[in-house]
Structure formats: structure tokens, C-alpha cells
Design an enzyme around this catalytic site. Structure first.
Site, short mmCIF file in Angstrom:
data_model
loop_
_atom_site.label_atom_id
_atom_site.label_comp_id
_atom_site.label_asym_id
_atom_site.label_seq_id
_atom_site.Cartn_x
_atom_site.Cartn_y
_atom_site.Cartn_z
N ARG A 37 -25.55 -39.75 -11.33
CA ARG A 37 -24.63 -39.15 -12.48
C ARG A 37 -24.87 -37.76 -12.88
O ARG A 37 -26.05 -37.31 -12.74
CB ARG A 37 -24.42 -40.19 -13.55
CG ARG A 37 -25.78 -40.04 -14.38
CD ARG A 37 -25.50 -39.46 -15.73
NE ARG A 37 -26.61 -39.34 -16.47
CZ ARG A 37 -27.65 -38.36 -16.32
NH1 ARG A 37 -27.64 -37.30 -15.39
NH2 ARG A 37 -28.83 -38.47 -17.36
N GLU A 43 -24.57 -33.93 -24.72
CA GLU A 43 -26.03 -34.20 -24.30
C GLU A 43 -26.54 -34.54 -25.45
O GLU A 43 -26.47 -33.87 -26.54
CB GLU A 43 -26.35 -32.99 -23.73
CG GLU A 43 -27.57 -33.14 -22.55
CD GLU A 43 -26.84 -33.89 -21.35
OE1 GLU A 43 -27.08 -35.12 -21.39
OE2 GLU A 43 -26.20 -33.17 -20.51
N HIS A 44 -27.42 -35.50 -25.27
CA HIS A 44 -28.35 -36.18 -26.33
C HIS A 44 -27.43 -36.58 -27.51
O HIS A 44 -27.71 -36.73 -28.59
CB HIS A 44 -29.27 -35.10 -26.94
CG HIS A 44 -30.38 -34.90 -25.96
ND1 HIS A 44 -31.45 -35.57 -25.77
CD2 HIS A 44 -30.76 -34.04 -24.99
CE1 HIS A 44 -32.11 -35.33 -25.02
NE2 HIS A 44 -31.84 -34.22 -24.38
N ASP A 46 -25.58 -39.54 -26.72
CA ASP A 46 -25.46 -41.27 -26.57
C ASP A 46 -26.19 -42.10 -27.66
O ASP A 46 -25.80 -42.97 -28.13
CB ASP A 46 -25.49 -41.71 -25.16
CG ASP A 46 -27.02 -41.46 -24.43
OD1 ASP A 46 -27.74 -40.68 -25.14
OD2 ASP A 46 -27.45 -41.76 -23.10
N ASP A 146 -26.12 -43.37 -18.90
CA ASP A 146 -26.48 -43.64 -17.43
C ASP A 146 -25.87 -45.01 -16.69
O ASP A 146 -25.26 -45.19 -15.80
CB ASP A 146 -27.78 -43.46 -17.24
CG ASP A 146 -28.59 -42.20 -17.79
OD1 ASP A 146 -27.58 -41.18 -18.18
OD2 ASP A 146 -29.61 -42.01 -17.90
N TYR A 196 -38.47 -36.65 -25.61
CA TYR A 196 -37.16 -37.39 -25.63
C TYR A 196 -37.24 -38.49 -26.94
O TYR A 196 -36.50 -38.57 -27.93
CB TYR A 196 -37.11 -38.33 -24.30
CG TYR A 196 -35.56 -39.06 -24.49
CD1 TYR A 196 -34.38 -38.26 -23.90
CD2 TYR A 196 -35.39 -40.19 -24.93
CE1 TYR A 196 -33.35 -39.02 -24.08
CE2 TYR A 196 -34.30 -40.94 -24.87
CZ TYR A 196 -33.34 -40.04 -24.35
OH TYR A 196 -31.88 -40.95 -24.25
C1 GLA Z 1 -31.41 -39.16 -20.39
C2 GLA Z 1 -30.95 -40.60 -20.98
C3 GLA Z 1 -29.56 -40.60 -21.48
C4 GLA Z 1 -29.16 -39.41 -22.46
C5 GLA Z 1 -29.63 -38.19 -21.60
C6 GLA Z 1 -29.49 -36.81 -22.62
O1 GLA Z 1 -30.66 -38.93 -19.20
O2 GLA Z 1 -31.44 -41.43 -19.94
O3 GLA Z 1 -29.31 -41.93 -22.22
O4 GLA Z 1 -29.57 -39.80 -23.64
O5 GLA Z 1 -31.05 -38.07 -21.32
O6 GLA Z 1 -27.94 -36.76 -22.85
#
Ligand code: GLA
Length: 352
Positions: A37, A43-44, A46, A146, A196
Site C-alpha cells: 500500500r 500519516e500517524h 490511524d 495497513d 514509533y
Molecule cells: C506504519 C504503521 C501504520 C501507520 C503508519 C504511519 O506504517 O504500520 O499503522 O501508523 O506507520 O501513518
């Protein structure tokens, strides 16, 4: 300059069938594929119960297999990037004996899904089983983006996902005059995995300080008003998330009405916010974005995914793609690889 052409599903399937036959002495009975994907914006957000707007790629992982009756699972990978060993065998989990993550790492994703699959009744959806597997077997406290896009992606569409309600809506993305260019920086800094969980915790702390369940419930004015309840860093992290959720809603609306310029502007704002407030970009990604933005026909560009390396995503006129790749590579201090993908379908059973 040409974009990288990933192997086609048919080629991968043929390779998987060959490897299976060689290993187990029979043809597999089942074949499935699941896509990679790219996240266009959001971004960041979810794991903050926010909005995301990814699309599935034509780049897929193929799995073939057959049932067996001896209670064992045998796995074999043909991936060149997987850690050793390439094959392993273990008993199916029981109520008394759970599977445990370990070496090789590539198998942890598979083991995690096998372990958690029986819970799928209790935890609503297959995507959540896979997310749980990633948390407990791969050790990444990821959000649900994802897994949901891998399951629900549809050809010719991006997918707006509300990570609070898990509602999704398709956003058409099939204009032949438009291209999505993924540029791999080919760097991955070690900070990626350590930072993260820190970001995730910081977000939760700010939400808690404001008496909210998640940053999804927080408006920018409330965040400003509660500024003294949190650290300066916490404030900036939350400002990114709150702004990014709004940008994602605006972005989905802009894309739906074909306003690529507006979408592109939001992508750029997203990148700067990830760079300055969320601090998950890196010099390589910043370089790639700036290089893309200087090419005529580019609407917008940003880092995509977790950050600290990995890829950027650029929305541009299809006719500008070749020049863009050339120019980006020229400006980049490292070696980039390029990938042009249409929005593709999610996971599916393949016919054998
Ligand atoms: C990684 C995580 C996702 C999301 C992205 C940031 O890819 O697997 O769940 O948090 O970072 O958007």
C-alpha cells in the site's frame, strides 16, 4: 528514466507453485495474494483513531498452500530479503500451547495470524486479527491502516478509512492524466522502530491530559487552550495529528472533485508537519520531496508511512513522470528507485 516494474501476479504465482511442488511434492490447493500500500495522506493518524487515505498497490505478496491433517504447519519463503532460515515447521497452537514469536522474523507475521485467527469472532474483523499479530508477534504497535487497505482496496480507488468507526469509503482515483509516483529513498534509519512507540505514547499522553479518549476527539482550539497541560514536544506532536486528520478529510474531498492542486497543497503541508512537528522525516526524504516539488506538473509530494527513511509519494501529471524521476534522481544524494502504480485491488483468492 524508467520506473521499476514489479513482477506480475502471474510470474509470482508460477514461482510460488514451483517452490511448493519442489518442497512438498504436490501442487498447492489454494493461492491468495495481498497488496502493498501507499498512504496518500493521513500519516500517524490511524493509532489516534483518525482518518487515513491509502491505496493498494499492484505490488503483491503471494501465498500458496494446502491443508494437512497431522497438526503441523510447514512454511517456506522464496523472498530474497527474508532472514534465515527459509523454512520452518511447528505444531498448530492449542488452548494449552501458544505460538511464540522468534527467529526467523519473516515467519512471525504468519505465526501471529495463525495464533490470533481463532479470536476473529471476538474481535470483529480479519484486519484486527492481522493488527494484533503485528503488535504481539512483530512487536510494532501499529494502527489499522495497513491491514484494512490490504483487505478492502479496490482498483481505481483510494480508500478513506475512519480508524475510530472503521467505516470506509472509496475515493475514485483512475484519471489517466494523473500519476502516483512512489520514490524509495533506499535508506532506513534504525530510529524507525524505536521512535514509533514513543510517538504513539506521546499522543496518548496528550489526549489523556486533555481528558479525551484519543486525539481524534481534540479540536485545534482545545489543544491550544490546554497547552500548559503538556510538554512543548507533546503539543507539537498533537498539533500534527489534529491538523493531519483535518487535512485528510479535506484531501479526500479535494480528490473526489478532481481538485489535484488542492490535494497537492495538503500533501506538502502534511510533509512539513511530519518534518517539523512530528519529527519523523529525515534529510533523505526531505531532499526527495523538495526535488519533486521543483518539477513542473507535480501537484504535491510528501513522505509516506512511518518515516525515518522508506518512501515518498508524489501526485503529478502522468506526462511529467519521466522528467520528475530524472530530476529527483539528479538532486538526490543517494540512489532512489521509482515505482508508478495504479490504485489496485485488495487481498484475493487466486484461481489455480
Ligand atoms: C506504519 C504503521 C501504520 C501507520 C503508519 C504511519 O506504517 O504500520 O499503522 O501508523 O506507520 O501513518
Amino acid at each position: 528514466m524508467a520506473a521499476w516494474r514489479p513482477p506480475q501476479v502471474e510470474e509470482l504465482l508460477a514461482e510460488a507453485r514451483r517452490a511448493f511442488l519442489e518442497e512438498f511434492g504436490a501442487e498447492p490447493e489454494l493461492a491468495v495474494s495481498a497488496p502493498g500500500r501507499v498512504n496518500l495522506i493521513g500519516e500517524h493518524t490511524d493509532y489516534n483513531q483518525g482518518l487515513v487515505l491509502p491505496m493498494a498497490l499492484e505490488l503483491v505478496t503471494i501465498l500458496v498452500g494446502s491443508p494437512r491433517t497431522d497438526g503441523l504447519v510447514s512454511l517456506l519463503t522464496t523472498s530474497k530479503n527474508a532472514d534465515e532460515p527459509q523454512r520452518l515447521q511447528f505444531p498448530l497452537p492449542t488452548a494449552q500451547r501458544s505460538l511464540e514469536p522468534g527467529i526467523p522474523q519473516w515467519a512471525n507475521y504468519v505465526k501471529g495470524v495463525i495464533q490470533h485467527y481463532p479470536d476473529s469472532g471476538a474481535i470483529a474483523a480479519r484486519a484486527q486479527v492481522c493488527q494484533r499479530a503485528e503488535h504481539s508477534f512483530a512487536g510494532v504497535p501499529c494502527g489499522i491502516m495497513d491491514q484494512l487497505i490490504a483487505l478492502l482496496g479496490q482498483k481505481g480507488h483510494a480508500l478513506l478509512i475512519d480508524c475510530r468507526s472503521l467505516e470506509t469509503s472509496l475515493v475514485p482515483l483512475s484519471d489517466p492524466k494523473l500519476a502516483v509516483l512512489i520514490t524509495n529513498s533506499n535508506v532506513r534509519h534504525s530510529l524507525a522502530s524505536s521512535e514509533y512507540p514513543i510517538r504513539r505514547r506521546q499522543c496518548e499522553e496528550v489526549a489523556q491530559a486533555l481528558g479525551k479518549e484519543s486525539l481524534r476527539e481534540v479540536r485545534l482550539e482545545e489543544l491550544e487552550a490546554g497547552r500548559e497541560l503538556m510538554s512543548k514536544e507533546g503539543f507539537r506532536r498533537a498539533r500534527h495529528v489534529v491538523g493531519e486528520i483535518r487535512r485528510t478529510a479535506q484531501g479526500a474531498a479535494a480528490l473526489s472533485r478532481g481538485d489535484y492542486r488542492a490535494f497537492g497543497r495538503l500533501m506538502v503541508e502534511s510533509h512539513y508537519s511530519l518534518r517539523d512537528d512530528y519529527e519523523v522525516s529525515c534529510p533523505e526524504l526531505d531532499q526527495l520531496v523538495e526535488a519533486a516539488l521543483s518539477v513542473p506538473g507535480v501537484y504535491g509530494s510528501r513522505m509516506t508511512g512511518g518515516g525515518f527513511g522508506g518512501c515518498t509519494v508524489t501526485l503529478l501529471e502522468a506526462s511529467a513522470a519521466s522528467l520528475a524521476m530524472h530530476h529527483i534522481q539528479e538532486q538526490y544524494s543517494g540512489t532512489a528507485s521509482f515505482y508508478l502504480s495504479q490504485a489496485a485491488d485488495g487481498a484475493q483468492v487466486l484461481s489455480l
